[in-house]
Each structure stands twice: as structure tokens, then as C-alpha cells.
Write a protein that holds these residues in place. Structure first.
Motif, PDB file in Angstrom:
ATOM      1  N   ARG A   1      -0.105 -17.904 -16.236  1.00 30.63           N
ATOM      2  CA  ARG A   1       0.643 -17.267 -17.121  1.00 30.63           C
ATOM      3  C   ARG A   1       0.107 -17.653 -18.554  1.00 30.63           C
ATOM      4  NH1 ARG A   1       6.684 -18.012 -14.901  1.00 30.63           N
ATOM      5  NH2 ARG A   1       6.156 -18.131 -12.651  1.00 30.63           N
ATOM      6  N   GLY A   2      -0.297 -18.866 -18.631  1.00 32.30           N
ATOM      7  CA  GLY A   2      -0.898 -19.321 -19.959  1.00 32.30           C
ATOM      8  C   GLY A   2      -2.323 -18.588 -20.161  1.00 32.30           C
ATOM      9  N   ALA A   3      -2.952 -18.382 -19.346  1.00 34.49           N
ATOM     10  CA  ALA A   3      -4.339 -17.498 -19.580  1.00 34.49           C
ATOM     11  C   ALA A   3      -3.979 -16.086 -19.905  1.00 34.49           C
ATOM     12  CB  ALA A   3      -5.376 -17.654 -18.132  1.00 34.49           C
ATOM     13  N   LEU A   4      -2.966 -15.466 -19.414  1.00 31.29           N
ATOM     14  CA  LEU A   4      -2.843 -14.077 -19.797  1.00 31.29           C
ATOM     15  C   LEU A   4      -2.048 -14.136 -21.225  1.00 31.29           C
ATOM     16  CD1 LEU A   4      -2.580 -11.188 -18.938  1.00 31.29           C
ATOM     17  CD2 LEU A   4      -0.554 -11.488 -18.098  1.00 31.29           C
ATOM     18  N   ALA A   5      -1.285 -15.202 -21.610  1.00 35.05           N
ATOM     19  CA  ALA A   5      -0.926 -15.186 -22.816  1.00 35.05           C
ATOM     20  C   ALA A   5      -1.766 -15.406 -23.906  1.00 35.05           C
ATOM     21  CB  ALA A   5       0.521 -16.231 -22.929  1.00 35.05           C
ATOM     22  N   SER A   6      -2.978 -15.923 -23.461  1.00 33.53           N
ATOM     23  CA  SER A   6      -4.184 -16.300 -24.405  1.00 33.53           C
ATOM     24  C   SER A   6      -4.523 -14.879 -25.203  1.00 33.53           C
ATOM     25  CB  SER A   6      -5.132 -17.027 -23.685  1.00 33.53           C
ATOM     26  OG  SER A   6      -6.186 -16.805 -24.624  1.00 33.53           O
TER      27      SER A   6
ATOM     28  N   SER B   1       6.356  -8.453 -17.729  1.00 34.03           N
ATOM     29  CA  SER B   1       7.684  -8.005 -16.958  1.00 34.03           C
ATOM     30  C   SER B   1       7.526  -7.551 -15.397  1.00 34.03           C
ATOM     31  CB  SER B   1       7.998  -6.785 -17.735  1.00 34.03           C
ATOM     32  OG  SER B   1       8.610  -7.172 -19.073  1.00 34.03           O
ATOM     33  N   LEU B   2       6.465  -6.915 -15.142  1.00 34.09           N
ATOM     34  CA  LEU B   2       6.311  -6.682 -13.419  1.00 34.09           C
ATOM     35  C   LEU B   2       6.081  -7.995 -12.685  1.00 34.09           C
ATOM     36  CD1 LEU B   2       4.576  -2.903 -13.342  1.00 34.09           C
ATOM     37  CD2 LEU B   2       7.061  -3.828 -13.209  1.00 34.09           C
ATOM     38  N   PHE B   3       5.103  -8.934 -13.390  1.00 34.08           N
ATOM     39  CA  PHE B   3       5.215 -10.279 -12.669  1.00 34.08           C
ATOM     40  C   PHE B   3       6.598 -10.633 -12.126  1.00 34.08           C
ATOM     41  CE2 PHE B   3       5.416 -14.924 -12.792  1.00 34.08           C
ATOM     42  CZ  PHE B   3       4.248 -15.119 -11.859  1.00 34.08           C
ATOM     43  N   THR B   4       7.518 -10.847 -13.230  1.00 37.58           N
ATOM     44  CA  THR B   4       8.571 -11.426 -13.023  1.00 37.58           C
ATOM     45  C   THR B   4       9.647 -10.379 -12.150  1.00 37.58           C
ATOM     46  OG1 THR B   4       9.389 -10.513 -15.241  1.00 37.58           O
ATOM     47  CG2 THR B   4       8.639 -13.013 -15.067  1.00 37.58           C
TER      48      THR B   4
ATOM     49  N   THR C   1      -4.827  -1.472 -11.628  1.00 37.54           N
ATOM     50  CA  THR C   1      -5.185  -2.524 -10.604  1.00 37.54           C
ATOM     51  C   THR C   1      -4.673  -3.984 -11.179  1.00 37.54           C
ATOM     52  OG1 THR C   1      -7.134  -1.330  -9.968  1.00 37.54           O
ATOM     53  CG2 THR C   1      -6.942  -3.675  -9.264  1.00 37.54           C
ATOM     54  N   LEU C   2      -4.818  -4.283 -12.555  1.00 37.45           N
ATOM     55  CA  LEU C   2      -4.507  -5.424 -12.787  1.00 37.45           C
ATOM     56  C   LEU C   2      -2.622  -5.453 -12.873  1.00 37.45           C
ATOM     57  CD1 LEU C   2      -4.861  -8.169 -14.509  1.00 37.45           C
ATOM     58  CD2 LEU C   2      -4.909  -7.189 -16.639  1.00 37.45           C
ATOM     59  N   LEU C   3      -2.264  -4.591 -13.134  1.00 35.50           N
ATOM     60  CA  LEU C   3      -0.763  -4.471 -13.058  1.00 35.50           C
ATOM     61  C   LEU C   3      -0.208  -4.573 -11.487  1.00 35.50           C
ATOM     62  CD1 LEU C   3       1.465  -3.965 -15.399  1.00 35.50           C
ATOM     63  CD2 LEU C   3       1.663  -1.466 -14.435  1.00 35.50           C
ATOM     64  N   ALA C   4      -0.705  -4.054 -10.603  1.00 32.59           N
ATOM     65  CA  ALA C   4      -0.541  -4.222  -9.246  1.00 32.59           C
ATOM     66  C   ALA C   4      -0.594  -5.538  -8.837  1.00 32.59           C
ATOM     67  CB  ALA C   4      -1.263  -3.388  -8.289  1.00 32.59           C
ATOM     68  N   CYS C   5      -1.846  -6.238  -9.302  1.00 31.31           N
ATOM     69  CA  CYS C   5      -2.049  -7.772  -9.003  1.00 31.31           C
ATOM     70  C   CYS C   5      -1.140  -8.457  -9.572  1.00 31.31           C
ATOM     71  CB  CYS C   5      -3.480  -8.170  -9.371  1.00 31.31           C
ATOM     72  SG  CYS C   5      -4.856  -7.222  -8.584  1.00 31.31           S
ATOM     73  N   ARG C   6      -0.903  -8.458 -10.834  1.00 30.47           N
ATOM     74  CA  ARG C   6       0.126  -9.212 -11.447  1.00 30.47           C
ATOM     75  C   ARG C   6       1.654  -8.987 -10.832  1.00 30.47           C
ATOM     76  NH1 ARG C   6       0.683 -13.117 -14.759  1.00 30.47           N
ATOM     77  NH2 ARG C   6       2.421 -11.873 -15.873  1.00 30.47           N
ATOM     78  N   THR C   7       2.076  -7.782 -10.101  1.00 31.09           N
ATOM     79  CA  THR C   7       3.123  -7.905  -9.479  1.00 31.09           C
ATOM     80  C   THR C   7       2.977  -8.512  -8.166  1.00 31.09           C
ATOM     81  OG1 THR C   7       3.420  -5.580 -10.500  1.00 31.09           O
ATOM     82  CG2 THR C   7       4.958  -6.062  -8.507  1.00 31.09           C
ATOM     83  N   LEU C   8       2.150  -8.461  -7.568  1.00 29.00           N
ATOM     84  CA  LEU C   8       1.834  -9.266  -6.267  1.00 29.00           C
ATOM     85  C   LEU C   8       1.887 -10.822  -6.388  1.00 29.00           C
ATOM     86  CD1 LEU C   8       1.048  -9.233  -3.245  1.00 29.00           C
ATOM     87  CD2 LEU C   8      -1.346  -9.304  -4.108  1.00 29.00           C
ATOM     88  N   LEU C   9       1.518 -11.148  -7.539  1.00 29.54           N
ATOM     89  CA  LEU C   9       1.531 -12.530  -8.062  1.00 29.54           C
ATOM     90  C   LEU C   9       3.044 -13.045  -8.107  1.00 29.54           C
ATOM     91  CD1 LEU C   9      -1.408 -12.778 -10.626  1.00 29.54           C
ATOM     92  CD2 LEU C   9      -1.399 -13.898  -8.322  1.00 29.54           C
TER      93      LEU C   9
END
Length: 472
Positions: A30-35, A84-87, A132-140
Motif C-alpha cells: 500500500r505504501g509503495a502504491l501511495a508513493s 478503492s477496488l483493492f478494498t 491488468t494492474l487493476l485486476a491484480c490489485r483487486t486480487l490482493l
């Protein structure tokens, strides 16, 4: 797959250590993505000065962006959607993960979830496009609850009686440490490729996931979490009294003890929780806090970079997250144990720190200098970090022991639905409209004040509860 007991590797203190490692790695992502180095910096610093208050598409096209936002040509609202999709995934999976612990060994639940989490990190590390990044974030998001829902209840079961709040505080220190390390990691890979931040995390997470996947330690702590035994004889007595007074509760408990948890049992557990006014007040307060943490704090590095033309905004905020987060979380846990580890004291601490944090965070966005901004932000973040340990303890102590994992799971669902699922998207969308980070932050930070009121209400309800059936 063969399994190993490895009881020597999972003593209470070692188990706390493994949980802290996993918690840290989960929040590094989460911190890395917020960077801002990962999410996107202006390529031209001179142009960045001109565009610091203009988030129009034309300005971005003129100056150019690095990172995710530049490579995939994203708006702020689209960047908020990644969070948002992660959460969303985390929200949907939380109650199911809590219920899965009733059916399977907790280590299997954690191991499977963390293995999928590692695969999601690896996928994000090689994502060729935004979808693809959005799908991976949702999977996380779907895979993380298998750990974060189970761990607090297990730590509460294995911690020494006089240090339960402190042990949970040590666990939640890793939220700040992980977020801070993630910001630093994002900054470190800015000259290589933002994808390396995810690849490095995947390489670190796979071994820990494998350890939990193949281990099946024995002990009353795991059995207590599955309701096969009671960790405390006094708790069993209180639970039997509760069963006599409430047949629905008795039927639910019988199903758990007999090893036959069902969908009906899950519904019964949830019904008991939503009928608990203390629990409802806690969830309302936590949701308001998560809206601030998920929305505004997610955008702080980018806001600071654009307000003050600071390429090192990630490092500054990372240092604040680590230092103030550790002090605040450990300090609040130790204070709760010292003042009396009970529900009412936990709620009072939460209310106080949220009020003070809200005042400093609102004030932080208005100074014209970066020094004033980061000084006030550090104080506000310190008090916000004091919230986590007593807040989770309050959730655990608001209900009977057999409901605690489900209480955390349901709280995760509700606080994300009403908190940090919508807030990153709406914060980004609001910034696209206002083109002013100061006003955008000033609109969301005051949500900490109704959160503080909700905890006062919870303390009041507990103090005037008749009969008082709090179990600690």
C-alpha cells in the motif's frame, strides 16, 4: 500436500513475530502504491512548478508523468480506483475468511490467502496495462483478509493476560512500518521501473506464505479460535450463562463446538453483532477514520510533491509514518494496559486521539512552507496512530470470545464499504474538480470528529449497559 506441526517454531512470541512480518509486507504494498514515485511524478520540475495547482489533462500532457499515472495516462480518479477496488476485494472476503477459520486450521486459511496475495503482487509487478494492474490489485484485496481478520483474534488468545493491548499494539505498529517502508521502496525504484516495488515484495512474501501453508501446529490457541475449547474457564461460565438466556446463541455455539459451522451459523453470528449497539457505534467510528486514512493519507505524498515541488515527498512522509506510527501505536497499547485494559477505557482513548489528530491534520494543509506542513502532519499522524491498538481491542472486547474473529471480519467489511473503498476515488475526483489539494484535504480530514463522537457513544452505552455482559 504434507503438513508439519513445527510447534517449536510457533511459540506465542515467535507467532507474534511471524504475524508482524506478514503485516509489514502487506502494508509495504500500500505504501509503495501511495508513493508519488510509483503513482506518478512530473518529469520536468520547472513544468511541475507551473502545474502544481493545475491537474488538467492538458497540463499533464504538456509536462508528462512518470510512474503508473504517466505510463497508463490516468486521471486522479482512476488512480483512486486502484485503491478503492483493492478494498472492495478486502471487504467482500473479510466475513468469509472469518468463517473459514471455523472450518479449517487457521494456518491453512492464512497460508492460502498469502500465497494468492504473493501471486497478485507478482502479477502487478509485470502488469502491461492499467486493466491488468487493476485486476491484480483487486486480487490482493480478496486475499489479504485471510490474514488480517484472523491474526488479531489469535493474538488476543495467546497474549499474556497483562499485556494483551501491548501485543496487539506491536502487531499494528507494522501498519506504519510497512507503509513507511513502502514509500521508501517506491522512491528507491523510481529510476528503474515502478514494477520492481511489487516484484521485490512478492519475492519476500512467498517464503512466509509457504511456511504457513505447510504448518499445522497444535495448541489450545488454534482450538479456541475454532471454538473447540475455551481459553479461559471464567469465559466458559459466562458463555454458558449467555446460552441459557439466549437460545439462538446456544444453538450457534453448539454448531461451533460440534465442528459443524454452517451458513445458518454465520447468519446467526452476524445477527448478534449488528444487534449489539456498542459494536455498531464502533464500526461507525472506525468507518469515518478509514475514510480519512484511505482517501487523504493515500494522496498525501502526491499532494506534498505538487504543493511544494518536493521530489523527496515520499521519503519525508515515509519517515513520519515509520517514526510517529511506531511511537503512537506502541504508546497507546502500553497506555491501555496501564490505565486498565477494558472496553470503556479503549473507547475513551480512541475518542481523544481522533479529536486531537483531526485538529492537527486540518491545520497541516494550510502552511505555505513544507516545514510547517510536515511538522503539523507528523503530530496529527502520531495521534492517528494511537487509534489502532485500542480500536481493535474495543472491537474484540465488545462481543463474546467465539464471535471475535467474525466481529473483526464484519467490521472490516463495513468500515471499508463506508470508509476507504469510496474515499480514494472521491478524493481524486474532487481534486480533479477543485484543482486545490488544500481544500480537497480540508474537506475529508474533519471526518475524524464524528468518528470521535461515535466512540464516546460506545463508551456511554457500555457504561449504562444492563445487564453488563462484556467478556474480557
Amino acid at each position: 500436500m504434507g503438513t508439519l506441526e513445527l510447534n517449536w517454531l510457533f511459540t506465542p512470541k515467535l507467532l507474534l513475530f511471524w504475524f508482524c512480518m506478514l503485516q509489514t509486507l502487506n502494508y509495504v504494498e500500500r505504501g509503495a502504491l501511495a508513493s508519488s514515485s510509483v503513482s506518478g511524478l512530473y518529469k520536468d520540475k520547472v513544468c511541475a512548478d507551473k502545474c502544481s495547482d493545475k491537474e488538467s489533462r492538458g497540463c499533464r500532457d504538456l509536462c508528462g508523468f512518470t510512474g503508473v499515472q504517466g505510463e497508463f495516462d490516468l486521471t486522479n480518479a482512476q488512480m483512486g480506483l486502484l485503491s478503492s477496488l483493492f478494498t472492495v476485494g478486502l471487504t467482500i472476503a473479510s466475513p468469509a475468511s472469518a468463517h473459514a477459520v471455523r472450518l479449517y486450521h487457521p494456518f491453512l486459511v492464512i497460508g492460502v490467502g498469502q500465497f494468492v496475495f504473493s501471486c497478485g503482487l507478482l502479477g502487478a509487478g509485470f502488469a502491461p496495462n492499467f486493466e491488468t494492474l487493476l485486476a491484480c490489485r483487486t486480487l490482493l484485496g480478496f486475499s489479504e483478509p485471510s490474514f488480517i481478520v484472523v491474526a488479531p483474534a489469535m493474538i488476543d488468545a495467546i497474549a499474556p493476560s497483562g499485556s494483551r493491548a501491548l501485543w496487539l499494539a506491536v502487531f499494528y505498529v507494522c501498519v506504519s512500518l510497512g507503509s513507511g517502508f513502502g514509500l521508501v521502496l517506491g522512491f528507491a525504484v523510481q529510476d528503474i521501473d515502478w514494477r520492481w516495488s511489487f516484484r521485490i515484495q512478492a519475492m519476500l512474501n512467498f517464503p512466509l506464505a509457504s511456511l504457513f501453508l505447510v504448518s499445522r501446529p497444535n495448541g489450545t490457541a488454534w482450538e479456541a479460535l475454532q471454538d473447540k475449547v475455551s481459553p479461559d474457564p471464567t469465559e466458559r461460565t459466562l458463555l454458558e450463562m449467555k446460552s441459557e438466556a439466549n437460545p439462538e446463541y446456544s444453538n450457534s455455539k453448539e454448531a461451533h463446538v460440534s465442528g459443524r459451522p454452517s451458513y445458518r451459523t454465520l447468519c446467526s453470528d452476524i445477527k448478534q453483532l449488528v444487534r449489539n449497539p456498542k459494536y455498531v457505534a464502533l464500526v461507525v467510528g472506525f468507518s469515518c477514520m478509514m475514510a480519512v486514512a484511505g482517501g487523504t493519507l493515500y494522496w498525501i505524498p502526491k499532494a506534498a510533491q505538487q504543493l511544494f515541488s518536493l521530489d523527496e515527498a515520499d521519503l519525508y512522509f515515509g519517515a513520519i509514518a515509520c517514526f510517529c506510527g511506531v511511537l503512537g501505536t506502541l504508546g497507546s497499547g502500553a497506555a491501555l494496559d496501564r490505565l486498565g485494559a477494558n472496553f470503556i477505557t479503549a473507547c475513551r482513548i480512541c475518542s481523544g486521539v481522533l479529536t486531537v489528530s483531526g485538529c492537527f491534520l486540518v491545520a497541516a494543509v494550510w502552511p505555505d512552507s513544507a516545514v510547517g506542513f510536515f511538522t503539523l502532519l507528523a503530530v496529527g499522524y502520531f495521534f492517528l496512530s494511537c487509534f489502532y491498538a485500542p480500536a481493535v481491542n474495543a472491537i474484540l472486547w465488545s462481543c463474546e470470545p467465539h464471535l471475535r474473529a467474525q466481529a473483526v471480519g464484519l467490521a472490516m467489511l463495513l468500515m471499508h464499504v463506508f470508509g476507504d473503498v469510496p474515499s480514494p476515488y472521491y478524493t481524486g475526483a474532487l481534486q480533479d474538480v477543485l484543482n486545490d489539494w488544500r481544500w480537497t484535504m480540508s474537506i475529508f480530514f474533519p471526518l475524524l470528529f464524528p468518528a470521535a463522537i461515535a466512540y464516546i457513544v460506545a463508551a456511554y452505552l457500555a457504561a449504562h449497559e444492563v445487564p453488563k455482559c462484556q467478556v474480557i
